[in-house]
Motif scaffolding. Structure first.
Motif, PDB file in Angstrom:
ATOM      1  N   LEU A  76       0.158  -4.330   4.432  1.00  0.00           N
ATOM      2  CA  LEU A  76      -0.406  -3.831   5.218  1.00  0.00           C
ATOM      3  C   LEU A  76      -0.561  -3.245   7.042  1.00  0.00           C
ATOM      4  O   LEU A  76      -1.181  -1.908   6.771  1.00  0.00           O
ATOM      5  CB  LEU A  76      -1.764  -5.016   4.991  1.00  0.00           C
TER       6      LEU A  76
ATOM      7  N   THR B  10      -3.975   8.685   3.402  1.00  0.00           N
ATOM      8  CA  THR B  10      -4.707   7.533   3.118  1.00  0.00           C
ATOM      9  C   THR B  10      -3.651   6.450   2.858  1.00  0.00           C
ATOM     10  O   THR B  10      -2.922   6.738   2.607  1.00  0.00           O
ATOM     11  CB  THR B  10      -6.196   7.629   1.961  1.00  0.00           C
ATOM     12  N   MET B  11      -3.988   4.723   2.644  1.00  0.00           N
ATOM     13  CA  MET B  11      -3.244   3.647   2.180  1.00  0.00           C
ATOM     14  C   MET B  11      -3.870   3.772   0.897  1.00  0.00           C
ATOM     15  O   MET B  11      -5.064   3.368   1.156  1.00  0.00           O
ATOM     16  CB  MET B  11      -3.299   2.616   3.067  1.00  0.00           C
ATOM     17  N   GLU B  12      -3.934   3.129  -0.001  1.00  0.00           N
ATOM     18  CA  GLU B  12      -3.738   2.931  -1.338  1.00  0.00           C
ATOM     19  C   GLU B  12      -3.298   2.045  -2.340  1.00  0.00           C
ATOM     20  O   GLU B  12      -2.089   1.956  -1.811  1.00  0.00           O
ATOM     21  CB  GLU B  12      -3.647   4.397  -2.411  1.00  0.00           C
ATOM     22  N   PRO B  13      -3.449   1.145  -2.356  1.00  0.00           N
ATOM     23  CA  PRO B  13      -2.959  -0.424  -2.847  1.00  0.00           C
ATOM     24  C   PRO B  13      -2.267   0.171  -4.023  1.00  0.00           C
ATOM     25  O   PRO B  13      -2.974   0.829  -4.780  1.00  0.00           O
ATOM     26  CB  PRO B  13      -4.603  -1.509  -3.154  1.00  0.00           C
TER      27      PRO B  13
ATOM     28  N   ASN C 269      -4.128  21.654  16.466  1.00  0.00           N
ATOM     29  CA  ASN C 269      -4.772  21.685  15.741  1.00  0.00           C
ATOM     30  C   ASN C 269      -5.637  20.949  15.158  1.00  0.00           C
ATOM     31  O   ASN C 269      -6.095  20.438  14.126  1.00  0.00           O
ATOM     32  CB  ASN C 269      -3.031  20.624  14.666  1.00  0.00           C
TER      33      ASN C 269
ATOM     34  N   LEU D 155     -10.308   2.594  12.198  1.00  0.00           N
ATOM     35  CA  LEU D 155      -9.486   3.961  12.989  1.00  0.00           C
ATOM     36  C   LEU D 155     -10.133   4.680  13.529  1.00  0.00           C
ATOM     37  O   LEU D 155      -9.275   5.848  13.985  1.00  0.00           O
ATOM     38  CB  LEU D 155      -9.250   4.266  11.291  1.00  0.00           C
TER      39      LEU D 155
ATOM     40  N   VAL E 184      -8.957  21.795  12.283  1.00  0.00           N
ATOM     41  CA  VAL E 184      -9.378  21.360  11.290  1.00  0.00           C
ATOM     42  C   VAL E 184     -10.595  20.593  11.656  1.00  0.00           C
ATOM     43  O   VAL E 184     -11.794  20.699  11.058  1.00  0.00           O
ATOM     44  CB  VAL E 184      -8.417  19.697  11.114  1.00  0.00           C
TER      45      VAL E 184
ATOM     46  N   ILE F 296     -10.223   5.815   5.265  1.00  0.00           N
ATOM     47  CA  ILE F 296      -8.799   5.341   5.234  1.00  0.00           C
ATOM     48  C   ILE F 296      -8.453   5.239   3.603  1.00  0.00           C
ATOM     49  O   ILE F 296      -6.649   4.934   3.722  1.00  0.00           O
ATOM     50  CB  ILE F 296      -8.726   3.762   5.582  1.00  0.00           C
ATOM     51  N   SER F 297      -9.032   4.906   2.716  1.00  0.00           N
ATOM     52  CA  SER F 297      -8.754   4.948   1.211  1.00  0.00           C
ATOM     53  C   SER F 297      -9.296   5.953   0.229  1.00  0.00           C
ATOM     54  O   SER F 297     -10.834   5.273   0.869  1.00  0.00           O
ATOM     55  CB  SER F 297      -8.362   3.592   1.114  1.00  0.00           C
TER      56      SER F 297
ATOM     57  N   GLN G 106      -3.240  10.632  10.976  1.00  0.00           N
ATOM     58  CA  GLN G 106      -4.675  11.312  10.714  1.00  0.00           C
ATOM     59  C   GLN G 106      -5.046  11.760  12.351  1.00  0.00           C
ATOM     60  O   GLN G 106      -5.463  12.442  12.694  1.00  0.00           O
ATOM     61  CB  GLN G 106      -5.924  10.614  10.251  1.00  0.00           C
ATOM     62  N   GLN G 107      -4.304  10.807  13.796  1.00  0.00           N
ATOM     63  CA  GLN G 107      -4.067  11.130  14.880  1.00  0.00           C
ATOM     64  C   GLN G 107      -3.917  12.918  14.666  1.00  0.00           C
ATOM     65  O   GLN G 107      -4.135  13.826  14.940  1.00  0.00           O
ATOM     66  CB  GLN G 107      -2.976  10.695  15.474  1.00  0.00           C
ATOM     67  N   TYR G 108      -2.516  13.171  13.871  1.00  0.00           N
ATOM     68  CA  TYR G 108      -2.329  14.414  13.861  1.00  0.00           C
ATOM     69  C   TYR G 108      -3.054  15.433  12.770  1.00  0.00           C
ATOM     70  O   TYR G 108      -2.854  16.609  12.950  1.00  0.00           O
ATOM     71  CB  TYR G 108      -0.659  14.805  13.136  1.00  0.00           C
ATOM     72  N   ARG G 109      -4.543  14.254  12.539  1.00  0.00           N
ATOM     73  CA  ARG G 109      -5.450  15.434  11.681  1.00  0.00           C
ATOM     74  C   ARG G 109      -4.827  16.134  10.361  1.00  0.00           C
ATOM     75  O   ARG G 109      -5.444  16.880   9.718  1.00  0.00           O
ATOM     76  CB  ARG G 109      -6.114  16.660  11.744  1.00  0.00           C
TER      77      ARG G 109
ATOM     78  N   LEU H  62      -8.742   7.230  16.440  1.00  0.00           N
ATOM     79  CA  LEU H  62      -8.694   9.067  16.362  1.00  0.00           C
ATOM     80  C   LEU H  62      -9.853   8.815  17.890  1.00  0.00           C
ATOM     81  O   LEU H  62      -9.448   9.612  17.971  1.00  0.00           O
ATOM     82  CB  LEU H  62     -10.011   8.863  14.999  1.00  0.00           C
TER      83      LEU H  62
ATOM     84  N   TRP I  78      -2.120  14.187   0.879  1.00  0.00           N
ATOM     85  CA  TRP I  78      -2.921  15.091   0.204  1.00  0.00           C
ATOM     86  C   TRP I  78      -3.383  15.734   0.953  1.00  0.00           C
ATOM     87  O   TRP I  78      -3.163  16.708   1.981  1.00  0.00           O
ATOM     88  CB  TRP I  78      -5.026  13.987   0.547  1.00  0.00           C
TER      89      TRP I  78
ATOM     90  N   GLU J 117      -1.104   0.859   7.821  1.00  0.00           N
ATOM     91  CA  GLU J 117      -2.252   1.082   8.883  1.00  0.00           C
ATOM     92  C   GLU J 117      -1.788   1.838   9.739  1.00  0.00           C
ATOM     93  O   GLU J 117      -2.566   3.129  10.312  1.00  0.00           O
ATOM     94  CB  GLU J 117      -2.855   0.295   8.745  1.00  0.00           C
TER      95      GLU J 117
ATOM     96  N   TYR K   2       1.152  -1.114   0.314  1.00  0.00           N
ATOM     97  CA  TYR K   2      -0.177   0.055  -0.196  1.00  0.00           C
ATOM     98  C   TYR K   2       0.979   1.163  -0.003  1.00  0.00           C
ATOM     99  O   TYR K   2       1.816   1.713   0.871  1.00  0.00           O
ATOM    100  CB  TYR K   2      -1.275   0.544   1.272  1.00  0.00           C
TER     101      TYR K   2
ATOM    102  N   VAL L 246      -1.111   5.418   8.901  1.00  0.00           N
ATOM    103  CA  VAL L 246      -2.046   6.176   8.294  1.00  0.00           C
ATOM    104  C   VAL L 246      -2.847   6.762   9.619  1.00  0.00           C
ATOM    105  O   VAL L 246      -3.059   7.718   9.545  1.00  0.00           O
ATOM    106  CB  VAL L 246      -2.983   5.408   7.379  1.00  0.00           C
ATOM    107  N   HIS L 247      -2.841   5.549  10.293  1.00  0.00           N
ATOM    108  CA  HIS L 247      -3.455   6.137  12.397  1.00  0.00           C
ATOM    109  C   HIS L 247      -2.873   7.332  12.595  1.00  0.00           C
ATOM    110  O   HIS L 247      -3.204   7.525  13.572  1.00  0.00           O
ATOM    111  CB  HIS L 247      -3.361   4.816  13.337  1.00  0.00           C
TER     112      HIS L 247
ATOM    113  N   HIS M 137      -4.628  14.556   5.926  1.00  0.00           N
ATOM    114  CA  HIS M 137      -5.552  13.798   5.527  1.00  0.00           C
ATOM    115  C   HIS M 137      -4.348  12.450   4.978  1.00  0.00           C
ATOM    116  O   HIS M 137      -3.667  13.290   3.792  1.00  0.00           O
ATOM    117  CB  HIS M 137      -6.078  15.080   4.007  1.00  0.00           C
TER     118      HIS M 137
ATOM    119  N   THR N 145      -9.480   4.889  -2.564  1.00  0.00           N
ATOM    120  CA  THR N 145      -9.523   3.910  -3.886  1.00  0.00           C
ATOM    121  C   THR N 145     -10.741   2.445  -3.576  1.00  0.00           C
ATOM    122  O   THR N 145     -11.481   2.262  -4.544  1.00  0.00           O
ATOM    123  CB  THR N 145      -8.054   3.841  -4.967  1.00  0.00           C
TER     124      THR N 145
ATOM    125  N   HIS O  97      -7.642   8.518  20.647  1.00  0.00           N
ATOM    126  CA  HIS O  97      -6.207   9.374  20.831  1.00  0.00           C
ATOM    127  C   HIS O  97      -7.711  11.565  21.080  1.00  0.00           C
ATOM    128  O   HIS O  97      -6.512  11.725  21.714  1.00  0.00           O
ATOM    129  CB  HIS O  97      -5.968   9.466  19.470  1.00  0.00           C
TER     130      HIS O  97
END
Lengths: 102, 156
Positions: free
Chosen positions: A79, A97-100, B104, B56, B108, B40-41, A90-93, B60, A34, A83, A29, A86-87, A95, B43, B63
């Protein structure tokens, strides 16, 4: 131009040796960050340094890629590790994601 | 807000009364806005991905709850002390990181509450007082973020 029996070296994204996946272990992944108009540039750089342990220059390079191109591939991982990243992001807010990859 | 002293793992900031008032307001009301659905994705929409999305969201939420536990702690007299002409905020490296994440999260969260606008400065007469308050939270939290991050970069 390499000789026919020489392996061809393909360019790889600058994601660091410690974040490259072993393809033999399963699906891979891309961890992607973004762009958004709310996270401050200094904050994004700070988070990349914290989460990936990068030097300022590398973190800033990826931050600018997010800002200018809309996204940046930060790591390519199996994986569980994808994961995990990404966690954390996102905890840091951010954007993220994980993309295959396939 | 200005960093006035650095010891190993500790940052000391000089703050004006107005800054302290704003910081207390933000921290005291953290997280200000409700959680938003996590993605989380972009796609992968399979069942496994939806399960990962659920994990997830739980992560969150946990957290955020953890950060919330620090709201009173960070603003107590040990960290925030009134002096004769100003205030002094003392944070360890970890506490600075927690405060930064709170700021932050507020930024957000307020941005989501406004409907994810591209232009944070676009205000007009049709906007409500709540809208203006959210924009103010975004900018004030950003002010503290800048100072907390700059303080860390000096260490590098």
């Amino acid at each position: 131009m390499p000789a026919p029996n020489e392996p061809v070296t393909m360019p790889r994204p600058d994601i660091g040796e410690d974040t490259r996946a072993d393809n033999r272990l399963g699906p891979v992944y891309n961890v992607v960050c973004w762009n958004d108009p709310v996270n401050l540039m200094v904050y994004v750089t700070h988070v990349f340094r914290k989460v990936f342990g990068w030097e300022e220059a590398k973190a800033r390079k990826h931050m600018l890629e997010v800002h200018e191109k809309g996204k940046s591939v930060l790591a390519s991982e199996g994986l569980e590790k994808a994961e995990f990243y990404v966690h954390r992001l996102q905890q840091y807010r951010l954007h993220a994601t994980m993309e295959p990859t396939e | 807000m200005k960093r006035i002293k650095s010891k190993p793992e500790v940052w000391v900031f000089r703050m004006e009364a107005a800054e302290v008032s704003q910081l207390k307001h933000l921290v005291g009301n953290y997280p200000i806005t409700p959680a938003v659905p996590a993605k989380i994705s972009q796609t992968d929409t399979g069942d496994a991905s939806r399960e990962r999305e659920q994990l997830l969201e739980e992560s969150l939420a946990a957290h955020r709850a953890e950060l919330r536990q620090y709201t009173e702690f960070l603003m107590n007299a040990k960290h925030l002390k009134e002096l004769k002409t100003c205030w002094r905020l003392t944070l360890t490296h970890e506490e600075r990181e927690i405060l930064l994440q709170m700021m932050n999260d507020i930024r957000v969260g307020c941005w989501h509450a406004l409907g994810n606008p591209e232009d944070l400065y676009a205000l007009n007469a049709s906007h409500t007082a709540r809208h203006y308050a959210m924009v103010a939270f975004i900018h004030v939290a950003g002010f503290f973020e800048h100072h907390l991050i700059d303080s860390g970069m000096e260490e590098g």
